[in-house]
Design an enzyme around this catalytic site. Structure first.
Site, PDB file in Angstrom:
ATOM      1  N   SER A 150      -0.703   5.154  -0.449  1.00 42.50           N
ATOM      2  CA  SER A 150       0.122   5.819  -1.456  1.00 42.50           C
ATOM      3  C   SER A 150      -0.602   5.878  -2.799  1.00 42.50           C
ATOM      4  O   SER A 150      -1.145   4.870  -3.268  1.00 42.50           O
ATOM      5  CB  SER A 150       1.457   5.083  -1.633  1.00 42.50           C
ATOM      6  OG  SER A 150       2.180   5.060  -0.424  1.00 42.50           O
ATOM      7  N   GLU A 234       7.674  -7.031  -1.989  1.00 40.26           N
ATOM      8  CA  GLU A 234       8.137  -5.649  -1.878  1.00 40.26           C
ATOM      9  C   GLU A 234       9.648  -5.542  -2.020  1.00 40.26           C
ATOM     10  O   GLU A 234      10.178  -4.467  -2.202  1.00 40.26           O
ATOM     11  CB  GLU A 234       7.680  -5.041  -0.547  1.00 40.26           C
ATOM     12  CG  GLU A 234       6.198  -4.782  -0.527  1.00 40.26           C
ATOM     13  CD  GLU A 234       5.768  -3.971   0.678  1.00 40.26           C
ATOM     14  OE1 GLU A 234       5.053  -2.967   0.506  1.00 40.26           O
ATOM     15  OE2 GLU A 234       6.152  -4.337   1.798  1.00 40.26           O
TER      16      GLU A 234
END
Length: 384
Positions: A150, A234
Site C-alpha cells: 500500500s 493494526e
C-alpha cells in the site's frame, strides 16, 4: 463500555473541530496535508513523551481525534503506516538512535512509509518470506519482491521483512530492515490497477537495495518477533474512526433504498437492520478491546473478520438497492479514458478485497483456532 468525556475532553473536541473546519480542503495535496497535520502536532497523539515533535493525548482524546477526523471528511492519510505501524514498533523495539532518526520526520509529516511484508506465492503466509538480505561491510543488500504494498508509490521508506540467515526456514532467520525507497536501479515500484481503476497497491522489486547496518530493528534474526508485534498495532483507535466511515456509508445505502423503493422489500429492510446492528456490535467490541483487553490473543483477527465481511456485504447492498441503475456509470466509459464510478459502485468493487488484504479470512480463522481455542496447528507444506 463507553468513554466518558470530562470537561477537558470536551474542550479538546472543540479544538479539534475548529482546526479541522479551518484546514480541511477536498482538493488538498496528500503530502502537503501530512505536513499540515505535523505542523499542528496532530501526528503521534498515542506516542509517549519523547521529544519527537508530537503532542500526546489520553486514550479518550485519541478517540476524539479519530472520530472528528472521520466526520470532517478530511483527505485520506498517506502517513498512517508510519504513524500507526512503524512508530509503535520503533518505540517498542527500536534503539534510541533509531527513534531519534525516524520518529521526528514521521511526526512532522515529512517522511512517508510503506510495509514490505507480503510476497508473490506466499499469500497471507508471512513466514514464507523469500526476500533475502545479504550482509556486507557497509550494510545489507536486499533482493526480492513484495506485493500488495500500500502507498509504495508515495513512500520515502519501506520497512522490509527479509531473510538474513541463508538456508533458514519459516520464521527463523528473518530481520526487520528499514530500506530507503529512493534508490534508482535498485528499487522499482509498479502500481497494480484495481477493479476500481485506481492503484493504491503496488509491486515492489528490490535488486540489491541498500539498508544500513544500524537500520535493523530489534537485532538481526529477530524479525519475526518484531513483525508479529507490529501486526498487533493494526488495531486501536483507528478502528473507531473506520466505523464512523462505515456508518456514513450505511446511511447513504439506506437513503438510496428509500429513494428507489427498495426499502419497501421486507428482505432488504431486514438486511439493512442487520447491518446497523452488526456495526453497533463492532463498536462495542472495539471499545472493549481498547479499554481492557489490549493484549488479548486473537483480538486483531476477530476485529478483521467482523469488519471485512460486514463491509463486503454493505457493498453488495449498495448496488442491490440501486437495481439496474447500479450498472450504469456516472460518465460515458471508453477505452481511451479511465472509467468513472459513483460512490455505490466504488464501494461494491473495492470491498471485494476486504476479505483478502491484511490477512485473508481463512488465515484469521486459523489464528483464532490455534492461538485462542488451542486447536491443533495447521500442517504447513514443505517448501521446494
Amino acid at each position: 463500555m463507553e468513554f466518558g468525556f470530562a470537561p477537558e475532553d470536551d474542550a479538546f473536541r472543540r479544538e479539534v473541530r475548529a482546526w479541522l473546519d479551518t484546514h480541511v480542503k477536498a482538493d488538498a495535496d496528500r503530502r502537503g496535508w501530512e505536513r499540515a497535520l505535523g505542523a499542528a502536532g496532530w501526528i503521534g497523539l498515542g506516542w509517549p513523551e519523547g521529544g519527537y515533535g508530537n503532542r500526546t493525548g489520553t486514550l479518550t482524546q485519541q478517540v476524539v481525534w479519530a472520530e472528528e477526523y472521520a466526520r470532517s471528511a478530511a483527505p485520506p492519510r498517506s502517513g498512517h503506516i508510519g504513524e500507526n505501524l512503524l512508530a509503535p514498533t520503533l518505540i517498542a523495539h527500536g534503539s534510541e538512535e533509531q527513534k531519534a532518526r525516524f520518529l521526528p520526520p514521521v511526526a512532522a509529516g515529512e517522511e512517508l512509509w510503506c510495509q514490505g511484508y507480503s510476497e508473490p506465492g506466499a499469500g497471507s503466509d508471512l513466514a514464507g518470506v523469500r526476500t533475502a538480505a545479504v550482509r556486507e561491510a557497509d550494510g545489507y543488500r536486499v533482493t526480492g519482491q513484495k506485493i500488495w504494498t500500500s502507498l509504495a508509490h508515495e513512500a520515502d521508506w519501506c520497512f522490509v521483512l527479509a531473510r538474513t540467515e541463508p538456508g533458514s526456514r519459516r520464521h527463523h532467520g528473518l530481520s526487520f530492515l528499514l530500506v530507503p525507497m529512493d534508490q534508482p536501479g535498485r528499487t522499482e515500484v509498479r502500481p497494480i490497477r484495481q477493479l476500481t481503476g485506481t492503484s493504491d497497491f503496488n509491486e515492489v522489486f528490490f535488486d540489491g537495495a541498500h539498508a544500513r547496518l544500524d537500520h535493523v530493528v530489534g537485532g538481526e534474526g529477530n524479525g519475526w518477533r518484531v513483525a508479529m508485534s507490529l501486526l498487533g498495532f493494526e488495531r486501536g483507535v483507528s478502528t473507531l474512526a473506520q466505523q464512523i466511515g462505515f456508518a456514513e456509508e450505511l446511511g447513504r445505502v439506506v437513503r438510496d433504498a428509500v429513494a428507489t423503493g427498495a426499502a419497501d422489500d421486507p428482505v432488504v429492510r431486514a438486511r439493512l437492520v442487520r447491518q446497523w446492528a452488526e456495526l453497533r456490535v463492532m463498536r462495542w467490541n472495539a471499545l472493549r478491546t481498547l479499554g481492557s483487553s489490549a493484549g488479548e490473543p486473537g483480538a486483531p483477527s476477530v476485529a478483521k473478520l467482523l469488519w471485512a465481511g460486514w463491509h463486503q456485504r454493505l457493498g453488495e447492498l449498495a448496488v442491490l438497492v440501486r437495481g439496474a441503475g447500479a450498472s450504469v456509470g456516472p460518465a460515458d466509459w471508453s477505452a481511451a479514458a479511465p472509467y468513472e464510478l459513483d460512490t455505490a459502485q466504488h464501494l461494491f468493487l473495492f470491498s471485494r478485497a476486504d476479505t483478502v488484504y491484511g490477512g485473508s479470512d481463512q488465515v484469521q480463522r486459523t489464528i483464532i483456532a490455534e492461538r485462542v481455542l488451542g486447536l491443533p496447528r495447521e500442517p504447513k507444506g514443505v517448501e521446494s
